[in-house]
Design a protein around this motif. Structure first.
Motif, PDB file in Angstrom:
ATOM      1  N   SER A 302       0.776  -1.342   0.220  1.00 33.88           N
ATOM      2  CA  SER A 302      -0.005   0.118  -0.002  1.00 33.88           C
ATOM      3  C   SER A 302       0.909   1.209   0.134  1.00 33.88           C
ATOM      4  O   SER A 302       1.931   1.077   0.506  1.00 33.88           O
ATOM      5  N   SER A 303       0.452   2.371  -0.441  1.00 33.07           N
ATOM      6  CA  SER A 303       0.987   3.507  -0.718  1.00 33.07           C
ATOM      7  C   SER A 303       0.155   4.902  -0.323  1.00 33.07           C
ATOM      8  O   SER A 303      -0.914   4.674  -0.882  1.00 33.07           O
ATOM      9  N   VAL A 304       0.550   5.612   0.366  1.00 30.78           N
ATOM     10  CA  VAL A 304      -0.295   6.806   0.473  1.00 30.78           C
ATOM     11  C   VAL A 304       0.210   8.197  -0.090  1.00 30.78           C
ATOM     12  O   VAL A 304       1.245   8.394  -0.037  1.00 30.78           O
ATOM     13  N   PHE A 305      -0.858   8.888  -0.524  1.00 32.45           N
ATOM     14  CA  PHE A 305      -0.446  10.227  -1.290  1.00 32.45           C
ATOM     15  C   PHE A 305      -1.111  11.203  -0.370  1.00 32.45           C
ATOM     16  O   PHE A 305      -2.342  11.426  -0.663  1.00 32.45           O
ATOM     17  N   PHE A 306      -0.318  12.282   0.089  1.00 33.71           N
ATOM     18  CA  PHE A 306      -0.864  13.030   1.263  1.00 33.71           C
ATOM     19  C   PHE A 306      -1.106  14.356   0.371  1.00 33.71           C
ATOM     20  O   PHE A 306      -2.227  15.224   1.172  1.00 33.71           O
ATOM     21  N   ASP A 307      -0.790  14.626  -0.699  1.00 29.43           N
ATOM     22  CA  ASP A 307      -1.246  15.853  -1.189  1.00 29.43           C
ATOM     23  C   ASP A 307      -2.569  15.655  -1.984  1.00 29.43           C
ATOM     24  O   ASP A 307      -3.459  16.624  -1.979  1.00 29.43           O
ATOM     25  N   THR A 308      -2.949  14.290  -2.355  1.00 28.20           N
ATOM     26  CA  THR A 308      -4.437  14.214  -3.039  1.00 28.20           C
ATOM     27  C   THR A 308      -5.285  13.218  -2.157  1.00 28.20           C
ATOM     28  O   THR A 308      -6.340  13.110  -2.579  1.00 28.20           O
ATOM     29  N   CYS A 309      -4.745  13.043  -0.777  1.00 28.26           N
ATOM     30  CA  CYS A 309      -5.666  12.227   0.122  1.00 28.26           C
ATOM     31  C   CYS A 309      -5.773  10.979  -0.512  1.00 28.26           C
ATOM     32  O   CYS A 309      -7.257  10.617  -0.421  1.00 28.26           O
ATOM     33  N   ILE A 310      -4.892  10.374  -1.546  1.00 25.69           N
ATOM     34  CA  ILE A 310      -5.281   9.025  -1.642  1.00 25.69           C
ATOM     35  C   ILE A 310      -4.576   7.645  -1.275  1.00 25.69           C
ATOM     36  O   ILE A 310      -3.234   7.972  -0.880  1.00 25.69           O
ATOM     37  N   MET A 311      -4.879   6.624  -0.886  1.00 25.67           N
ATOM     38  CA  MET A 311      -4.234   5.347  -0.499  1.00 25.67           C
ATOM     39  C   MET A 311      -4.479   4.428  -1.737  1.00 25.67           C
ATOM     40  O   MET A 311      -5.677   4.170  -2.135  1.00 25.67           O
ATOM     41  N   VAL A 312      -3.448   3.647  -2.124  1.00 28.71           N
ATOM     42  CA  VAL A 312      -3.372   2.847  -3.245  1.00 28.71           C
ATOM     43  C   VAL A 312      -2.892   1.461  -2.843  1.00 28.71           C
ATOM     44  O   VAL A 312      -1.713   1.389  -2.266  1.00 28.71           O
ATOM     45  N   VAL A 313      -3.781   0.342  -2.797  1.00 28.03           N
ATOM     46  CA  VAL A 313      -3.483  -1.087  -2.773  1.00 28.03           C
ATOM     47  C   VAL A 313      -3.144  -1.688  -3.963  1.00 28.03           C
ATOM     48  O   VAL A 313      -3.910  -1.480  -4.903  1.00 28.03           O
ATOM     49  N   SER A 314      -1.776  -2.229  -3.951  1.00 29.05           N
ATOM     50  CA  SER A 314      -1.506  -2.714  -5.303  1.00 29.05           C
ATOM     51  C   SER A 314      -1.267  -4.206  -5.232  1.00 29.05           C
ATOM     52  O   SER A 314      -0.339  -4.540  -4.186  1.00 29.05           O
ATOM     53  N   ALA A 315      -1.449  -5.216  -6.170  1.00 29.65           N
ATOM     54  CA  ALA A 315      -0.984  -6.463  -5.835  1.00 29.65           C
ATOM     55  C   ALA A 315      -1.054  -7.034  -7.419  1.00 29.65           C
ATOM     56  O   ALA A 315      -1.751  -6.843  -8.233  1.00 29.65           O
ATOM     57  N   GLY A 316      -0.219  -8.212  -7.421  1.00 27.52           N
ATOM     58  CA  GLY A 316      -0.044  -9.105  -8.601  1.00 27.52           C
ATOM     59  C   GLY A 316      -0.716 -10.318  -8.200  1.00 27.52           C
ATOM     60  O   GLY A 316      -0.346 -11.067  -7.187  1.00 27.52           O
ATOM     61  N   ILE A 317      -1.885 -10.582  -8.841  1.00 20.96           N
ATOM     62  CA  ILE A 317      -2.599 -12.066  -8.570  1.00 20.96           C
ATOM     63  C   ILE A 317      -2.914 -12.530  -9.875  1.00 20.96           C
ATOM     64  O   ILE A 317      -2.616 -12.257 -10.979  1.00 20.96           O
ATOM     65  N   ASP A 318      -3.659 -13.945  -9.400  1.00 22.27           N
ATOM     66  CA  ASP A 318      -4.054 -14.555 -10.423  1.00 22.27           C
ATOM     67  C   ASP A 318      -5.634 -14.115 -10.593  1.00 22.27           C
ATOM     68  O   ASP A 318      -6.330 -13.943  -9.559  1.00 22.27           O
ATOM     69  N   SER A 319      -6.233 -13.933 -11.860  1.00 22.98           N
ATOM     70  CA  SER A 319      -7.633 -13.340 -11.963  1.00 22.98           C
ATOM     71  C   SER A 319      -8.627 -14.111 -11.099  1.00 22.98           C
ATOM     72  O   SER A 319      -9.420 -13.502 -10.581  1.00 22.98           O
ATOM     73  N   LYS A 320      -8.334 -15.288 -11.011  1.00 29.15           N
ATOM     74  CA  LYS A 320      -9.427 -16.157 -10.312  1.00 29.15           C
ATOM     75  C   LYS A 320      -9.627 -16.007  -8.889  1.00 29.15           C
ATOM     76  O   LYS A 320     -10.548 -16.323  -8.296  1.00 29.15           O
ATOM     77  N   ASP A 321      -8.569 -15.191  -8.529  1.00 30.90           N
ATOM     78  CA  ASP A 321      -8.329 -14.917  -6.970  1.00 30.90           C
ATOM     79  C   ASP A 321      -8.832 -13.498  -6.758  1.00 30.90           C
ATOM     80  O   ASP A 321      -8.597 -12.972  -5.724  1.00 30.90           O
TER      81      ASP A 321
END
Length: 418
Positions: A302-321
């Protein structure tokens, strides 16, 4: 830290004998939006590539070598709705080479990049303009092949269709093809004449020496109203889910959250600690639960951006999951909101954050970059930030987590996975 003015321009000095170098940042601060993003990026590339008196890369490198391997760079980046055009100079402290003229000569060379661009009667020279335009075109096109970056940009587009987060800092191909040499020169003139300037210096150097060497710069004091943090609040009635299919082996999952906390908020530091606990380090909750315990992701953070008030969770997954992974991430956030905070993990997160800050201040360029961004966001020093991190409580973490709302989920799936 000492703050003073040179010809009315705010100058920040971090005086320290920790480094053998002196680093200068001269920044031009202007408006950032979709209309100017492409031009700002191209301008930065043109200003870094050549000057009127040093028209080739070889000429620039030879001059830098004569200045005891000095380094000069020009680049730009946005902080919310403010564009930062940064001119950086890094030189060996003259006292280590017994050269009294080194500082003056180096700053004169930096002045070349700011005030003496490689132009002719129609704007930036045609060969240089076409070459930098080609490189920028390639850079924009390359986003498609970098699936992680592509997925992030698509999330921002879907999450903030009419917001600044949807703007690609590199710009767009459509705008790039329309830009002329004179357009970029006009953008340069706006920078020089209309934008706000701030100067940052770090090293073993006296205030008087900085003033003496920069006093002849033709800076103009302008009153551009900086917008470096968002106060916008969005009501989320329903989570938006977006799926896209391409020929990829691993699905790219991006979950965009609204934190409703900017860099000036009382919960800024608690949100920083929360993010580290949630997905910001190798021992985070998401890494442990999603990857190690359930084997649902190849990578997750996860990453948080305090200028835009955004948090992003990123993941590499199998589509079925997809369903299992998103449900698990949402449940982990809900645990925090309900008061389930691992205090041992909180201690580890604090230690990691403080270690990161200490590493930052031990590098002159990173240190000055940290000072620049904090000066524009909230004016917290490294020492103040470390102390604030130490004082974050379990209750602060819970309050921060309760501010977070899931806005949009974007998933780039492989064709074979449907």
């Amino acid at each position: 830290m000492e703050i003073f003015e040179i010809n009315g321009i705010e100058t920040v000095l971090i005086k320290t004998d920790k480094f053998k170098t002196i680093t200068f940042f001269i920044t031009y601060l202007g408006e950032y939006n979709k209309e100017v993003a492409t031009a700002k990026t191209l301008l930065s590339m043109l200003l870094s590539g050549s000057t009127k008196n040093y028209q080739t890369k070889k000429a620039i490198l030879n001059k830098l070598f004569s200045l005891y391997d000095a380094a000069i760079s020009v680049h730009n980046f946005p902080i919310y709705k403010t564009n930062v055009q940064l001119f950086a100079l890094n030189i060996i402290n003259p006292k280590f080479v017994q050269n009294e003229n080194l500082l003056t000569e180096s700053i004169e060379f930096l002045k070349e990049f700011i005030f003496n661009p490689n132009i002719d009667n129609e704007g930036f020279t045609e060969n240089e303009f076409n070459e930098k335009k080609r490189i920028l075109r390639d850079n924009i096109n390359s986003i498609y092949n970098n699936k992680g970056l592509y997925a992030f940009r698509r999330l921002m587009q879907e999450m903030g269709k009419d917001e600044i987060i949807s703007v690609n800092p590199m710009g767009t191909l459509e705008d790039l093809e329309k830009i002329t040499r004179s357009d970029i020169y006009d953008e340069y003139q706006k920078m020089i004449n209309d934008e706000q300037i701030k100067i940052y210096v770090i090293g073993d150097i006296e205030k008087e020496s900085i003033i003496e060497n920069l006093k002849d710069f033709t800076f103009k004091k302008n009153g551009f109203d900086l917008q470096t943090v968002s106060y916008e609040r969005k009501t989320i009635e329903k989570t938006n889910e977006v799926f896209e299919t391409q020929n990829v082996n691993q699905a790219k999952l991006m979950m965009g959250f609204r934190t409703n906390v900017n860099a000036l908020d009382d919960l800024y530091v608690p949100m920083t600690v929360f993010n580290m606990m949630f997905g910001g380090m190798g021992s985070s909750d998401l890494f442990r639960v999603v990857r190690e315990e359930n084997s649902l992701a190849y990578t997750v953070s996860s990453s948080v951006f305090f200028d835009t008030c955004i948090m992003v969770v990123s993941a590499g997954i199998d589509s079925k999951d997809y369903e299992l992974t998103t449900d698990l991430i949402i449940k982990q956030l809900e645990k925090y909101k309900q008061g389930h905070v691992d205090e041992n993990l909180m201690v580890i997160a604090k230690e990691n954050l403080i270690s990161n800050i200490n590493q930052t201040v031990d590098d002159p360029y990173a240190n000055l970059n940290f000072v620049l961004k904090n000066n524009l966001l909230n004016n917290l020093t490294a020492e103040q930030l470390v102390e604030a991190i130490k004082n974050v409580t379990k209750e602060d973490i819970i309050k921060a987590s309760q501010k977070i709302e899931l806005d949009t989920i974007y998933c780039l799936k492989g064709e074979a996975n449907g």
